[in-house]
Design an enzyme around this catalytic site. Structure first.
Site, PDB file in Angstrom:
ATOM      1  N   GLY A  77       2.840  -1.241   4.318  1.00 55.56           N
ATOM      2  CA  GLY A  77       2.961   0.188   4.079  1.00 55.56           C
ATOM      3  C   GLY A  77       4.389   0.584   3.758  1.00 55.56           C
ATOM      4  N   GLU A 135      -5.758  -4.923  10.474  1.00 52.33           N
ATOM      5  CA  GLU A 135      -4.782  -3.870  10.736  1.00 52.33           C
ATOM      6  C   GLU A 135      -5.199  -3.098  11.982  1.00 52.33           C
ATOM      7  OE1 GLU A 135      -4.754  -0.899   7.668  1.00 52.33           O
ATOM      8  OE2 GLU A 135      -6.841  -0.481   8.107  1.00 52.33           O
ATOM      9  N   HIS A 191      -9.566   1.169   4.716  1.00 50.30           N
ATOM     10  CA  HIS A 191      -8.312   1.341   5.444  1.00 50.30           C
ATOM     11  C   HIS A 191      -8.518   2.277   6.635  1.00 50.30           C
ATOM     12  CE1 HIS A 191      -4.133   2.471   6.302  1.00 50.30           C
ATOM     13  NE2 HIS A 191      -3.805   1.342   5.690  1.00 50.30           N
ATOM     14  N   SER A 212       2.137  -2.528  10.410  1.00 56.77           N
ATOM     15  CA  SER A 212       3.593  -2.323  10.449  1.00 56.77           C
ATOM     16  C   SER A 212       4.370  -3.618  10.313  1.00 56.77           C
ATOM     17  CB  SER A 212       3.992  -1.597  11.745  1.00 56.77           C
ATOM     18  OG  SER A 212       3.441  -0.296  11.790  1.00 56.77           O
ATOM     19  N   GLU A 263      -6.882   4.657   7.794  1.00 61.10           N
ATOM     20  CA  GLU A 263      -6.648   6.081   7.523  1.00 61.10           C
ATOM     21  C   GLU A 263      -7.860   6.704   6.842  1.00 61.10           C
ATOM     22  OE1 GLU A 263      -1.869   5.278   7.209  1.00 61.10           O
ATOM     23  OE2 GLU A 263      -3.038   5.583   5.381  1.00 61.10           O
ATOM     24  N   ASN A 298       0.870  -1.177   0.000  1.00 59.99           N
ATOM     25  CA  ASN A 298       0.000   0.000   0.000  1.00 59.99           C
ATOM     26  C   ASN A 298       0.905   1.224   0.000  1.00 59.99           C
ATOM     27  OD1 ASN A 298      -1.931   1.975   0.357  1.00 59.99           O
ATOM     28  ND2 ASN A 298      -2.329   1.484   2.508  1.00 59.99           N
ATOM     29  N   GLY A 344       1.489   2.844  10.911  1.00 57.40           N
ATOM     30  CA  GLY A 344       2.381   3.993  10.783  1.00 57.40           C
ATOM     31  C   GLY A 344       2.974   4.477  12.084  1.00 57.40           C
ATOM     32  N   LYS A 357       0.156   4.286  -0.364  1.00 56.90           N
ATOM     33  CA  LYS A 357      -0.460   5.469   0.235  1.00 56.90           C
ATOM     34  C   LYS A 357      -0.203   6.704  -0.649  1.00 56.90           C
ATOM     35  CE  LYS A 357      -0.096   3.301   4.725  1.00 56.90           C
ATOM     36  NZ  LYS A 357       0.074   3.442   6.194  1.00 56.90           N
TER      37      LYS A 357
END
Length: 332
Positions: free
Chosen positions: A314, A247, A175, A293, A177, A90, A253, A92
């Site tokens: 990520g 996740e 996701h 992560s 985020e 991903n 992150g 991002k």
């Protein structure tokens, strides 16, 4: 028996190691049986169906204490031959077209001999570049989001039909985020998932709890709701085109990672939830990734777990060599 004889019998029991062990075990069992009715959150016995919190239950012995749950291992067939391990990057909001081309060209020889599924989910502006450079390789291309309407006055959005017309096969939905920064809800996740599936895409569906929810001991309740709402209205055949990525929000992150045991526990619970909604065969065949992560340093321990079938990656996906380590581990 006289009083002094009883006292001598107890004394001799403690002097005899075997007798002391037996006496201790008996006392422990007796205390446990007495305390069990008053022990909040503990259930022991056989069952079927679901509890009052919507957590799926399977036949077999069940032990619950707060967020800890153990189901008889033979309940589930954890055979890697039933499902394919997938490593999905991903990106991002990273990489312009030139940088994207450089990364993909570096990744192609690294991924060429890997047997796991390889996906790169890139920003919309890099989709055409990625599709062109990965043609004829084992690298699939995915988008990072999709809208639930086919067309209309939705400024800045991209529909599933637009993506499939380009040749995009995968898309990330839900996701953390998107949930945290852009108002994504379980209901909009369901609508996006349904739209993508109906357009013929494979969805990487993200679920996971916040740190506050984990500390409250409601991880299972949160994840069960997310999975159930996201899959609402989808048939068993349609669900075969869904990959679920667990996740934990607190590990996205942040550099923090759930332990392999924590990740395995929730991934196994997700599989049990899918089984309760459809059947065990569907659950056994579903790829469930870990997406908090995971990197080149911790991937071996995570990917060794029975219910972790890959990762949604990520930061490590932005460096070809690091991403390659994950691909190699998932291909073992």
């Amino acid at each position: 028996m006289k009083k002094w004889e009883v006292q001598d019998s107890v004394k001799n029991a403690f002097l005899n190691p075997a007798a002391a062990f037996a006496l201790g075990a008996f006392c422990g069992l007796a205390i446990g049986m007495l305390c069990m009715p008053f022990s909040k959150g503990i259930v022991i016995g056989s069952y079927n169906g679901s509890n009052n919190k919507g957590i799926p239950r399977r036949r077999g012995l069940y032990y619950r204490c707060r967020s800890i749950r153990i189901i008889r291992k033979e309940e589930f067939v954890m055979n890697k031959a039933l499902r394919k391990a997938i490593i999905a990057g991903n990106w991002k909001m990273n990489k312009n077209r030139k940088e994207a081309a450089e990364l993909i060209n570096a990744l192609k020889p690294i991924a060429a001999d890997k047997t796991c599924g390889v996906i790169i989910c890139v920003p919309f502006t890099n989709l055409e570049t990625a599709l062109s450079l990965t043609e004829g390789t084992n690298i699939e291309v995915g988008a990072e989001n999709v809208h639930f309407e086919k067309s209309g006055a939705f400024t800045g959005e991209i529909s599933a039909d637009m993506l499939t017309e380009m040749g995009v096969k995968y898309v990330i939905v839900g996701h953390s985020e998107r949930r945290q920064y852009f108002g994504e809800t379980d209901e909009t996740v369901n609508k996006r998932t349904t739209a993508a599936i109906e357009a013929g895409m494979t969805v990487i569906l993200c679920v996971g709890e916040t740190l506050a929810e984990r500390e409250l001991g409601i991880t299972e309740e949160v994840v069960a709701k997310q999975v159930k709402v996201a899959l609402h209205g989808l048939t068993a055949d349609q669900v075969k085109n869904i990959v679920i990525a667990y996740e934990p929000v607190w590990a996205i992150g942040t550099g923090k990672t759930a332990t392999a045991e924590q990740a395995e526990e929730v991934c196994a619970f997700i599989r049990a939830t899918v089984a309760s909604l459809y059947d065990q065969a569907i659950a056994n065949g579903m790829t469930i990734q870990y997406g908090g992560s995971m990197n080149e340093k911790n991937c071996a321990e995570l990917l060794a777990k029975e219910n972790i079938d890959g990762g949604l990656i990520g930061g490590a996906s932005l460096v070809a060599e690091k991403f390659g380590v994950l691909l190699a581990e998932a291909s073992k």
